[in-house]
Design an enzyme around this catalytic site. Structure first.
Site, PDB file in Angstrom:
ATOM      1  N   GLN A 180       0.865  -1.610   0.222  1.00 53.26           N
ATOM      2  CA  GLN A 180      -0.450  -0.341  -0.253  1.00 53.26           C
ATOM      3  C   GLN A 180       0.920   1.550   0.385  1.00 53.26           C
ATOM      4  O   GLN A 180       2.234   1.370   0.656  1.00 53.26           O
ATOM      5  CB  GLN A 180      -0.899   0.044   1.436  1.00 53.26           C
ATOM      6  CG  GLN A 180      -0.241  -0.270   2.354  1.00 53.26           C
ATOM      7  CD  GLN A 180      -0.981  -0.528   3.613  1.00 53.26           C
ATOM      8  OE1 GLN A 180      -2.281  -0.889   4.103  1.00 53.26           O
ATOM      9  NE2 GLN A 180      -0.430  -1.025   4.026  1.00 53.26           N
ATOM     10  N   HIS A 184      -8.614   3.642  20.052  1.00 54.79           N
ATOM     11  CA  HIS A 184      -7.701   2.265  20.486  1.00 54.79           C
ATOM     12  C   HIS A 184      -8.481   1.872  21.812  1.00 54.79           C
ATOM     13  O   HIS A 184      -8.775   0.796  21.586  1.00 54.79           O
ATOM     14  CB  HIS A 184      -6.012   2.548  20.238  1.00 54.79           C
ATOM     15  CG  HIS A 184      -5.780   3.418  19.491  1.00 54.79           C
ATOM     16  ND1 HIS A 184      -4.982   3.954  18.750  1.00 54.79           N
ATOM     17  CD2 HIS A 184      -5.394   1.640  17.804  1.00 54.79           C
ATOM     18  CE1 HIS A 184      -4.312   4.051  17.272  1.00 54.79           C
ATOM     19  NE2 HIS A 184      -4.419   2.453  17.399  1.00 54.79           N
ATOM     20  N   ASP A 222       0.502   0.708  13.226  1.00 46.53           N
ATOM     21  CA  ASP A 222       1.212   1.093  14.477  1.00 46.53           C
ATOM     22  C   ASP A 222       1.475   1.274  15.765  1.00 46.53           C
ATOM     23  O   ASP A 222       1.909   2.290  16.651  1.00 46.53           O
ATOM     24  CB  ASP A 222       0.369   2.302  14.119  1.00 46.53           C
ATOM     25  CG  ASP A 222      -1.033   2.384  14.217  1.00 46.53           C
ATOM     26  OD1 ASP A 222      -1.110   2.022  16.109  1.00 46.53           O
ATOM     27  OD2 ASP A 222      -2.285   2.637  13.383  1.00 46.53           O
ATOM     28  N   GLU A 280       0.667  -9.032  11.340  1.00 45.97           N
ATOM     29  CA  GLU A 280       0.622  -7.367  10.789  1.00 45.97           C
ATOM     30  C   GLU A 280       1.355  -8.187   9.268  1.00 45.97           C
ATOM     31  O   GLU A 280       2.124  -7.984   9.593  1.00 45.97           O
ATOM     32  CB  GLU A 280       1.324  -6.077  11.307  1.00 45.97           C
ATOM     33  CG  GLU A 280       1.509  -5.062  10.735  1.00 45.97           C
ATOM     34  CD  GLU A 280       0.832  -4.166   9.848  1.00 45.97           C
ATOM     35  OE1 GLU A 280      -0.101  -3.464  10.449  1.00 45.97           O
ATOM     36  OE2 GLU A 280       0.506  -4.114   8.717  1.00 45.97           O
ATOM     37  N   GLY A 329      -2.959 -11.978   7.830  1.00 43.50           N
ATOM     38  CA  GLY A 329      -3.437 -11.999   8.665  1.00 43.50           C
ATOM     39  C   GLY A 329      -5.004 -13.182   9.108  1.00 43.50           C
ATOM     40  O   GLY A 329      -5.285 -13.558   9.849  1.00 43.50           O
ATOM     41  N   ASP A 337      -7.892  -4.851  13.935  1.00 43.66           N
ATOM     42  CA  ASP A 337      -7.495  -3.777  13.845  1.00 43.66           C
ATOM     43  C   ASP A 337      -6.626  -3.035  11.792  1.00 43.66           C
ATOM     44  O   ASP A 337      -5.368  -2.707  12.189  1.00 43.66           O
ATOM     45  CB  ASP A 337      -6.455  -2.625  14.688  1.00 43.66           C
ATOM     46  CG  ASP A 337      -6.250  -1.781  14.761  1.00 43.66           C
ATOM     47  OD1 ASP A 337      -7.013  -1.275  14.634  1.00 43.66           O
ATOM     48  OD2 ASP A 337      -5.451  -0.777  15.288  1.00 43.66           O
ATOM     49  N   PRO A 394      -4.997  -4.449   1.064  1.00 44.33           N
ATOM     50  CA  PRO A 394      -5.026  -5.707   2.113  1.00 44.33           C
ATOM     51  C   PRO A 394      -6.065  -5.591   2.759  1.00 44.33           C
ATOM     52  O   PRO A 394      -5.525  -6.968   3.747  1.00 44.33           O
ATOM     53  CB  PRO A 394      -3.313  -4.899   2.305  1.00 44.33           C
ATOM     54  CG  PRO A 394      -3.355  -3.754   3.096  1.00 44.33           C
ATOM     55  CD  PRO A 394      -3.818  -3.328   0.964  1.00 44.33           C
TER      56      PRO A 394
HETATM   57  N1  SPD Z   1     -10.633   5.105   8.307  1.00 46.81           N
HETATM   58  C1  SPD Z   1     -10.094   4.259   9.286  1.00 46.81           C
HETATM   59  C2  SPD Z   1     -10.007   2.999   9.987  1.00 46.81           C
HETATM   60  C3  SPD Z   1      -8.809   2.990  10.759  1.00 46.81           C
HETATM   61  C4  SPD Z   1      -8.607   1.641  11.023  1.00 46.81           C
HETATM   62  N2  SPD Z   1      -7.558   1.040  11.723  1.00 46.81           N
HETATM   63  C5  SPD Z   1      -6.512   2.860  12.220  1.00 46.81           C
HETATM   64  C6  SPD Z   1      -5.208   1.933  12.315  1.00 46.81           C
HETATM   65  C7  SPD Z   1      -5.387   2.496  14.140  1.00 46.81           C
HETATM   66  N3  SPD Z   1      -4.592   1.515  14.705  1.00 46.81           N
END
Ligand code: SPD
Length: 287
Positions: A36, A67, A91, A111, A144, A162, A169
């Site tokens: 990406q 989060h 992240d 990830e 994943g 998440d 992906p």
């Molecule tokens: N459009 C935002 C969707 C976000 C999903 N994950 C965000 C990652 C943060 N850890």
């Protein structure tokens, strides 16, 4: 002659259906990984931030909105916390919130894009914070979807998805087969959690996610809150379990452990957020 640093004055926007959602800042990194486009920015208002394929993911001074709401309803309600799985979360913010719970013994984080982890560690260190060095964290750079498919039945107490939005992906993180596997790998008393998009900006996607999860789990409920930098700001997370809605019954010693340090999440907030389903979504889900 010294060159002056680039001003934080450009608009950086996510474009979606004739609307743009943005903030003022400057671009620090803009590169293509194997999966990406990854963009790191520095904003005036929310500090450094991350976009994937042009969509807002997180920012230093706003990430807790997202989060805390994804993690604590699941982690506070699960029967045990021996083994927890995060899919995505490169992240580090989701891992950090999970690891605040001392009862959690083992955390697998899977990830797909190593570059997201590397750039987040470098530019957004406060997100992962001490999680990156926590011996309970096992980081796997793998797909994943395949991980969940290949995991034996009843392996995890909590499964947290998440991912980014359902494209690129992350597309395969929102379909029925994937959710069936997530249910299969949960232990009794376990909880499944996923980000489930915006009831406004991605209304149909949101409804479809909740509907599909409800076909698979006996109990599944969306929780509504705000992530102001995301499209429309109005966001949702969906929790699911078997036997009873464990995610609605936070265990009090787990709550006490984290409550003082939360910006958004509290039992009171969670109770309201589970009740905050807009009428138009309720009608659609009841059809
Ligand atoms: N459009 C935002 C969707 C976000 C999903 N994950 C965000 C990652 C943060 N850890």
């Amino acid at each position: 002659m010294k060159s002056s640093p680039a001003p934080l004055n450009s608009w950086i926007d996510e474009y979606h259906q004739d609307i743009r959602y943005g903030m003022k800042g400057k671009i620090l990194i803009d590169e293509k990984s194997a999966f990406q486009r990854i963009t790191l920015i520095e904003s005036k208002r929310y500090g450094k931030g991350l976009l994937l394929d042009g969509c807002w993911m997180t920012a230093e001074h706003q990430e807790r909105h997202y989060h805390e709401c994804l993690v604590h309803p699941a982690i506070c309600g699960a029967k045990n916390l021996d083994k927890v799985l995060i899919i995505g979360g490169g992240d580090g913010g989701t891992a950090r919130e999970c690891l605040r719970h001392k009862a959690l013994k083992h955390l697998d984080m899977v990830e797909i894009d190593e570059r997201v982890v590397q750039l987040s560690q470098k530019y957004l260190p406060s997100l992962g914070d001490k999680a990156w060095d926590d011996p309970r964290l096992n980081l796997w750079i793998q797909d994943g979807i395949a991980w969940v498919k290949n995991t034996p039945d009843s392996s995890y107490d909590v499964v947290i998805i998440d991912g980014s939005d359902p494209a690129g992906p992350s597309k395969g993180l929102f379909n029925k087969t994937f959710f069936i596997n997530c249910r299969r790998i949960l232990k009794p008393g376990g909880i499944f959690a996923t980000q489930s998009e915006s009831p406004e900006a991605f209304r149909h996607v949101h409804i479809e996610i909740v509907r599909t999860i409800r076909e698979i789990f006996e109990y599944a409920d969306p929780l509504y809150g705000w992530v102001p930098m995301y499209p429309s700001g109005w966001w949702s997370w969906t929790f699911a379990s078997i036997g009873e809605p464990h995610y609605k019954n936070p265990i009090s010693f787990r709550v006490q452990e984290i409550a003082q340090e939360c910006d958004i999440w509290s039992i009171r907030w969670q109770q309201g957020a589970f009740k905050a389903m807009p009428a138009f979504i309720e009608r659609e889900l009841n059809k």
